[in-house]
Design a protein around this motif. Structure first.
Motif, mmCIF file in Angstrom:
data_model
loop_
_atom_site.group_PDB
_atom_site.id
_atom_site.type_symbol
_atom_site.label_atom_id
_atom_site.label_comp_id
_atom_site.label_asym_id
_atom_site.label_seq_id
_atom_site.Cartn_x
_atom_site.Cartn_y
_atom_site.Cartn_z
ATOM 1 N N GLY A 331 0.819 -1.199 0.000
ATOM 2 C CA GLY A 331 0.000 0.000 0.000
ATOM 3 C C GLY A 331 0.851 1.247 0.000
ATOM 4 N N VAL A 332 0.321 2.321 0.560
ATOM 5 C CA VAL A 332 0.986 3.623 0.541
ATOM 6 C C VAL A 332 2.075 3.683 1.613
ATOM 7 C CG1 VAL A 332 0.692 6.113 0.809
ATOM 8 C CG2 VAL A 332 -1.071 4.766 -0.356
ATOM 9 N N TYR A 333 3.262 4.061 1.197
ATOM 10 C CA TYR A 333 4.401 4.240 2.101
ATOM 11 C C TYR A 333 4.546 5.702 2.501
ATOM 12 C CZ TYR A 333 9.328 3.899 3.649
ATOM 13 O OH TYR A 333 10.509 3.940 4.363
ATOM 14 N N ARG A 334 4.311 6.603 1.520
ATOM 15 C CA ARG A 334 4.454 8.040 1.801
ATOM 16 C C ARG A 334 3.632 8.840 0.800
ATOM 17 N NH1 ARG A 334 8.779 12.396 0.959
ATOM 18 N NH2 ARG A 334 8.822 13.549 2.909
ATOM 19 N N MET A 335 2.906 9.832 1.298
ATOM 20 C CA MET A 335 2.216 10.780 0.436
ATOM 21 C C MET A 335 3.167 11.921 0.089
ATOM 22 S SD MET A 335 -0.795 9.495 -0.006
ATOM 23 C CE MET A 335 -1.715 10.874 -0.740
ATOM 24 N N SER A 336 2.954 12.516 -1.071
ATOM 25 C CA SER A 336 3.813 13.607 -1.501
ATOM 26 C C SER A 336 3.610 14.834 -0.620
ATOM 27 C CB SER A 336 3.518 13.972 -2.959
ATOM 28 O OG SER A 336 4.213 15.155 -3.321
ATOM 29 N N PRO A 337 4.695 15.426 -0.124
ATOM 30 C CA PRO A 337 4.566 16.674 0.630
ATOM 31 C C PRO A 337 4.438 17.890 -0.282
ATOM 32 C CG PRO A 337 6.851 16.008 0.575
ATOM 33 C CD PRO A 337 6.079 14.920 -0.120
ATOM 34 N N ASP A 338 4.679 17.695 -1.575
ATOM 35 C CA ASP A 338 4.711 18.804 -2.519
ATOM 36 C C ASP A 338 3.424 18.954 -3.326
ATOM 37 O OD1 ASP A 338 7.446 19.334 -1.856
ATOM 38 O OD2 ASP A 338 7.988 17.599 -3.078
ATOM 39 N N ILE A 339 2.771 17.832 -3.639
ATOM 40 C CA ILE A 339 1.571 17.847 -4.480
ATOM 41 C C ILE A 339 0.423 17.253 -3.681
ATOM 42 C CG2 ILE A 339 0.533 17.076 -6.649
ATOM 43 C CD1 ILE A 339 3.340 16.862 -7.813
ATOM 44 N N PRO A 340 -0.616 18.026 -3.397
ATOM 45 C CA PRO A 340 -1.729 17.532 -2.575
ATOM 46 C C PRO A 340 -2.354 16.259 -3.150
ATOM 47 C CG PRO A 340 -1.892 19.911 -2.893
ATOM 48 C CD PRO A 340 -0.797 19.439 -3.804
ATOM 49 N N ASP A 341 -2.619 15.296 -2.255
ATOM 50 C CA ASP A 341 -3.346 14.064 -2.571
ATOM 51 C C ASP A 341 -2.602 13.123 -3.522
ATOM 52 O OD1 ASP A 341 -5.526 14.968 -1.009
ATOM 53 O OD2 ASP A 341 -6.293 16.120 -2.708
ATOM 54 N N LEU A 342 -1.326 13.368 -3.773
ATOM 55 C CA LEU A 342 -0.554 12.480 -4.650
ATOM 56 C C LEU A 342 0.210 11.465 -3.806
ATOM 57 C CD1 LEU A 342 0.616 11.697 -7.457
ATOM 58 C CD2 LEU A 342 2.490 13.293 -6.969
#
Length: 486
Positions: A331-342
Motif C-alpha cells: 500500500g501507501v508508504y508516503r504521500m507527496s509533501p509537494d503535491i496535494p493528494d498524490l
C-alpha cells in the motif's frame, strides 16, 4: 458482439479499437500486433519502420497550411495487461477481446478490456488514417512492453525521433492533464526450502480468497482495496500454533502492476484439530469480510476439505515466510509533501507462489522520488532477507518530473477551458508512464499525458466511458490545430 462497438461515435476511433482488440497483444508477446501496426502504416502509404526492440514508428506529413508547425510525437503502447476471472475460459495468446456496451461504458467479457492503452493507439490510428483533420507533421510512436518492464521505451534510440512535442495518450481521467509520474522497480524475493513428507495424522484443506476487485497497482493503491496475498497470509499466520497447520502450496496474484484479486493455498492440519480449525477460519473470514464490506463487497473466503498433500514446507521456513509477508509493506508508504493528494511512494505485493520447494514473491515498488523508491525497496529487501530469501532488483525505471512552464501545457489548459467551460486538473500521477524514460533520451522534448475516462484498469472490471471518448476525440483534434510554430 464487437460489431456493436463499431457503431459507436466517433466511429473513427471505435473501429480502430475493434480492429486492434481482434489482435492478441499480451505484454512480451507483441509479435502479431507489431505486424498489424506495420501493415496498417504501409497500407496508408506512410513511412513505417520497426526499431531494434520492436517499437513501431509511423510518420505522416503535415496537412496543407500546417507545415510551419512543430512536429508532434503521438505515443501509446501496444501491449495490454492480460487478466481474467477464474471462471472465464479465455486464451490471451490466441483470442481477441470480446467487448460489449453497458450503458455509457464499453466492457469486456470476463477479461481486461485493453482500453489501457488501446484507446490511445486507436486514436492515433484514426488521426493517421484521416483525410480531413488538420495537423502538423506527426511521428506516431507505438511502444511495446509498457506493462511489464517498459523495455520498448527503454530501448528507443535517441536519434530516431525529430518531434519536439510529445502527446502521451495514456492517462485515465478525461479532465486531467498529466505532467509527471512515478518511477518504479521490481522487487523479487526467492528461496528454496526442504520439503517434508506429510505425517499420517494430518488431513488436507484448501483455502481460497476470491472476489476482490483488483485494479491498477499505482492509480488505485491508495484506495485500500483488498490484496489477496495479504489476506491469505492472515489466514495462515498463526495456524501452526493452534492447529498444526503446515503449508504445502500457495498460488496468489499474478502481474506486478495489478492488485491481486485471488489466492489459493493447500495446507495440512492435525486431524484432531479439524473442527477448531474450520471454526477459526470461518470466524476470521467473517472479521476480514466485515473490515472490507464497503470496499470489497464480493470478497469470498472458501475453505474445503481436500486430499492430504504429499509434502509440506519446512516449519522454520514456513514461519519465516508468513512473518515476512506480514511485515512487508503493501500500500501507501508516503504521500507527496509537494503535491496535494498524490501518493509519492507505494508497494504492491503482487505475487506469492510456494510450490515444489521454491518460494517466489514479486513486488512492484513505485515512487515519484528516487531516494524514497530505494528506501522502500531496501526495506522490503531487508524484510525478505531476514527470512533467508535472496532479493533481486530489476526493471528500474525513472519517474517524470513536472514542468509547470511547459508551452504545450499552456496551450492545452486554455483549450480545455474554452471547450468545457472549466479548468482542467493538472496533476502528476502514481502510475508509471513512459514519459520519464523517453525524457532521458529526449530531454528537450515538451511532454504531456492525457486520455479518456478508464476505470478498473488491469482488472476484468476495466471499462472505458463512451461519452468521455467523444470528449477526448474533440480535444485531440483541437490540440493538433493549435500546435505552436517552429
Amino acid at each position: 458482439m464487437n460489431e456493436e462497438i463499431r457503431q459507436l461515435e466517433p466511429q473513427a476511433i471505435w473501429n480502430k479499437f475493434a480492429d486492434l482488440n481482434a489482435v492478441p497483444r499480451p505484454s512480451k508477446k507483441e509479435e502479431r500486433v507489431i505486424a498489424f501496426m506495420k501493415d496498417f502504416g504501409k497500407n496508408l502509404g506512410l513511412e513505417t519502420l520497426e526499431d531494434a526492440v520492436g517499437n513501431v514508428i509511423i510518420r505522416k506529413p503535415a496537412t496543407k497550411g500546417m507545415e510551419d508547425r512543430q512536429t508532434v510525437v503521438m505515443q501509446s503502447h501496444l501491449d495490454m495487461v492480460h487478466q481474467k476471472n477464474n471462471d472465464t475460459v479465455f486464451d490471451f495468446d490466441t483470442q481477441g477481446v470480446m467487448m460489449y456496451v453497458d450503458g455509457d461504458w464499453v466492457r469486456a467479457k470476463g477479461t481486461t478490456l485493453g482500453a489501457d492503452n488501446g484507446l490511445g493507439v486507436a486514436t492515433i490510428m484514426a488521426i493517421l488514417e484521416s483525410k480531413d483533420i488538420a495537423h502538423p507533421a506527426i511521428e506516431a510512436l507505438f511502444t511495446i512492453d509498457e506493462e511489464t518492464g517498459m523495455t520498448g521505451a527503454m530501448g528507443l534510440n535517441s536519434d530516431i525521433l525529430s518531434g519536439t512535442i510529445l502527446l502521451n495518450l495514456d492517462t485515465e481521467e478525461d479532465d486531467e492533464i498529466g505532467v509527471g509520474c512515478a518511477g518504479g522497480i521490481d522487487v523479487t524475493a526467492t528461496r528454496q526450502y526442504d520439503e517434508e513428507e506429510t505425517p499420517e495424522f494430518k488431513i488436507g484443506y484448501t483455502i481460497k480468497v476470491k472476489g476482490l476487485q483488483g485494479g491498477h497497482s499505482g492509480m488505485q493503491i491508495h484506495e485500500g482495496l483488498g490484496n489477496a496475498n495479504k489476506i491469505m497470509n492472515r489466514l495462515l499466520f498463526d495456524g501452526f500454533e493452534y492447529f498444526g497447520l503446515r503449508i504445502s502450496e500457495i498460488n496468489g496474484g499474478g502481474l506486478r502492476n495489478a492488485i491481486p484479486r485471488e489466492s489459493s493455498a493447500t495446507v495440512a492440519i492435525d486431524t484432531e484439530k479439524e473442527k477448531a480449525f474450520v471454526a477459526h477460519i470461518a470466524e476470521l473470514s467473517n472479521m476480514i469480510k466485515k473490515e472490507f464490506k464497503v470496499l470489497e463487497p464480493q470478497l469470498d473466503i472458501i475453505i474445503s476439505k481436500s486430499n492430504t498433500p504429499k509434502n509440506i514446507m519446512d516449519l522454520g521456513v514456513q514461519e519465516g515466510l508468513t512473518k515476512a509477508i506480514y511485515a512487508a509493506l503493501n500500500g501507501v508508504y508516503r504521500m507527496s509533501p509537494d503535491i496535494p493528494d498524490l501518493v509519492e511512494t507505494s508497494n504492491n505485493i503482487a505475487k506469492v507462489v510456494v510450490k515444489d520447494g521454491k518460494i517466489h514473491i514479486g513486488c512492484l515498488t513505485r515512487s515519484s522520488v528516487e531516494s524514497s523508491k530505494w528506501d522502500l525497496a531496501n526495506a522490503l529487501r531487508a524484510t525478505f532477507e531476514l527470512t533467508g530469501c535472496e532479493v533481486e532488483f530489476s526493471g528500474d525505471y525513472p519517474g517524470w518530473a513536472p514542468n509547470m512552464d511547459s508551452p504545450i501545457l499552456k496551450v492545452m489548459e486554455d483549450l480545455y477551458e474554452s471547450l468545457n467551460q472549466e479548468k482542467p486538473h493538472v496533476a502528476a500521477c502514481h502510475a508509471g508512464l513512459e514519459c520519464g524514460i523517453l525524457g532521458q533520451n529526449y530531454p528537450d522534448m515538451d511532454m504531456i499525458s492525457f486520455g479518456p475516462n478508464i476505470r478498473g484498469a488491469h482488472s476484468p472490471d476495466e471499462r472505458v466511458q463512451i461519452s468521455s471518448v467523444q470528449k477526448f476525440w474533440i480535444f485531440v483534434q483541437e490540440i493538433l490545430k493549435q500546435i505552436p510554430k517552429k
